[in-house]
Design a protein around this motif. Sequence first.
Motif, short mmCIF file in Angstrom:
data_model
loop_
_atom_site.label_atom_id
_atom_site.label_comp_id
_atom_site.label_asym_id
_atom_site.label_seq_id
_atom_site.Cartn_x
_atom_site.Cartn_y
_atom_site.Cartn_z
N HIS A 117 6.44 -40.70 -11.88
CA HIS A 117 7.88 -40.44 -11.80
C HIS A 117 8.64 -41.23 -12.84
CE1 HIS A 117 8.29 -37.87 -8.28
NE2 HIS A 117 7.17 -38.45 -7.87
N VAL A 118 9.58 -40.54 -13.50
CA VAL A 118 10.44 -41.21 -14.46
C VAL A 118 11.83 -41.27 -13.85
CG1 VAL A 118 11.51 -41.02 -16.74
CG2 VAL A 118 9.15 -40.31 -16.43
N GLN A 119 12.35 -42.46 -13.74
CA GLN A 119 13.71 -42.57 -13.23
C GLN A 119 14.69 -42.46 -14.39
OE1 GLN A 119 14.57 -45.33 -10.16
NE2 GLN A 119 16.55 -44.32 -9.97
N ALA A 120 15.27 -41.27 -14.54
CA ALA A 120 16.14 -41.01 -15.69
C ALA A 120 17.54 -41.58 -15.47
CB ALA A 120 16.21 -39.52 -15.97
N LEU A 121 18.02 -41.51 -14.23
CA LEU A 121 19.33 -42.10 -13.92
C LEU A 121 19.16 -43.03 -12.73
CD1 LEU A 121 21.83 -39.07 -14.08
CD2 LEU A 121 21.17 -40.63 -15.92
N GLY A 166 25.64 -43.54 -25.97
CA GLY A 166 24.43 -44.35 -25.83
C GLY A 166 23.37 -43.82 -26.78
N GLU A 167 22.35 -44.63 -27.04
CA GLU A 167 21.27 -44.20 -27.92
C GLU A 167 20.51 -43.04 -27.27
OE1 GLU A 167 19.29 -48.03 -30.01
OE2 GLU A 167 19.82 -48.25 -27.92
N SER A 168 19.69 -42.40 -28.07
CA SER A 168 18.85 -41.33 -27.58
C SER A 168 17.97 -41.83 -26.43
CB SER A 168 18.01 -40.87 -28.77
OG SER A 168 17.07 -39.95 -28.34
N GLY A 169 17.87 -41.03 -25.38
CA GLY A 169 17.03 -41.40 -24.24
C GLY A 169 17.72 -42.25 -23.20
N SER A 170 19.03 -42.44 -23.31
CA SER A 170 19.71 -43.32 -22.35
C SER A 170 20.13 -42.60 -21.07
CB SER A 170 20.92 -44.00 -23.01
OG SER A 170 21.79 -43.05 -23.58
N GLY A 171 20.02 -41.27 -21.06
CA GLY A 171 20.34 -40.53 -19.83
C GLY A 171 21.62 -39.72 -19.92
N LYS A 172 22.15 -39.54 -21.12
CA LYS A 172 23.42 -38.83 -21.27
C LYS A 172 23.28 -37.35 -20.88
CE LYS A 172 23.68 -39.73 -25.71
NZ LYS A 172 22.36 -40.36 -25.90
N SER A 173 22.27 -36.70 -21.45
CA SER A 173 22.10 -35.27 -21.15
C SER A 173 21.72 -35.05 -19.69
CB SER A 173 21.02 -34.66 -22.05
OG SER A 173 21.45 -34.66 -23.39
N VAL A 174 20.90 -35.93 -19.15
CA VAL A 174 20.52 -35.78 -17.74
C VAL A 174 21.75 -35.87 -16.85
CG1 VAL A 174 19.17 -36.75 -15.84
CG2 VAL A 174 18.14 -36.56 -18.10
N THR A 175 22.67 -36.75 -17.21
CA THR A 175 23.93 -36.85 -16.45
C THR A 175 24.66 -35.51 -16.47
OG1 THR A 175 24.10 -39.20 -17.03
CG2 THR A 175 26.11 -38.13 -16.24
N THR A 192 15.26 -38.49 -10.71
CA THR A 192 13.89 -38.73 -11.20
C THR A 192 13.27 -37.42 -11.67
OG1 THR A 192 12.89 -38.39 -9.03
CG2 THR A 192 13.48 -40.65 -9.60
N PHE A 193 12.33 -37.54 -12.59
CA PHE A 193 11.53 -36.40 -13.03
C PHE A 193 10.08 -36.67 -12.69
CE2 PHE A 193 15.22 -36.00 -15.78
CZ PHE A 193 15.47 -34.64 -15.72
N ALA A 194 9.40 -35.64 -12.17
CA ALA A 194 7.96 -35.75 -11.94
C ALA A 194 7.26 -35.40 -13.25
CB ALA A 194 7.55 -34.80 -10.84
#
Length: 321
Positions: free
Chosen positions: A20-24, A41-50, A13-15
């Motif tokens: 809170h945003v649950q990114a993954l 996945g499309e932009s914003g799907s959580g690839k970079s956060v992974t 999650t990101f504050a």
Amino acid sequence: MDPLLAISDLSVTFATDRGHVQALDGVSLDLVAGETLAIVGESGSGKSVTALSVLGLLGDSGQVKTGKIEFEGEDLTKVPASRLREIRGNQIAFIFQEPMSSLNPVLTIGTQVAEPIWLHHKKSWPEAIAEAGKLLAKVAIPDAEQRLEDYPHQFSGGMRQRVMIAMALACQPRLIIADEPTTALDVTVQAQILSLLKNLTKELGSSLILITHDLGVVARYADKVAVMYGGRIVETASALDLYKNPKHPYTNGLMASIPKLDGDPGSRLFTIEGQPPDLSDLPAGCAFHPRCPHAHEACRAGKPPLRSVAPNHELACFGYD
Ligand code: ADP
Ligand code: MG
């Protein structure tokens, strides 16, 4: 074979000022030595956060809520920052989308490629520079040795990305994570860079995680593919299996939007209706249901778990007729 990297049930999650945003949300993945995994996945799907989670680069606002990231058996969510830095320099290398932001504009290319070699391999500076020249030749930069003296702005976008690959390879990492490494480049250069990355990774016996929003590029480069949507993995399979037999309606949509070489030049490309989800305001149930042509009651009520539907093929979908 034991996996080199095993991510299990990872939630991040990101504050933010909007809460809170649950990114993954419960991401599980693994890869063995020598394997190439594409995350699509499309932009914003959580690839970079992974990817950033693996290296503990989530920043102050990001937090791992649940799950493990085991690299050679060591849980990276538990190790101190100093150990992560050591792993980042030696065992796991990163290649970012925009090489200009990772290269220092006031240092020569030679200095930047030689530095990690000098630091991590305890070589003398002239040895490190010589090694850097060899690496630049390896990533097919013409007149590599002369170009050691050049600065980043004297290189084209494609050549800068080759430099990034050389830097990633310098420490002979066990794992290379390339986050949309060719998105800013034109199609021909893209193919050259991906082939180069793939071949050099193979030669080194390293594993590769290739992150892309373009399912069209992964078939030739990946052994297996994980499709992400709304911070979750919705389908994983071998690249071959995924192409021949995509099962998730989202994967099918991505597949249908790949331009075909033999397609009718006048025909419009298929696009998936609707917008990618806002992770700070996800719909209940399956995040894809508002865009899914097959959604039914169960899809609005609960999140479909990722389960095995065939050998080496996992799917998170309640199914449809
Ligand atoms: P992509 O699949 O395009 O690489 P990301 O992994 O970068 O997507 O981001 C997924 C989502 O996570 C973003 O849409 C955003 O909602 C959230 N996110 C990522 N990084 C941050 C951050 N530093 N602060 C707040 N939210 C973030
Ligand atoms: Mg990204």
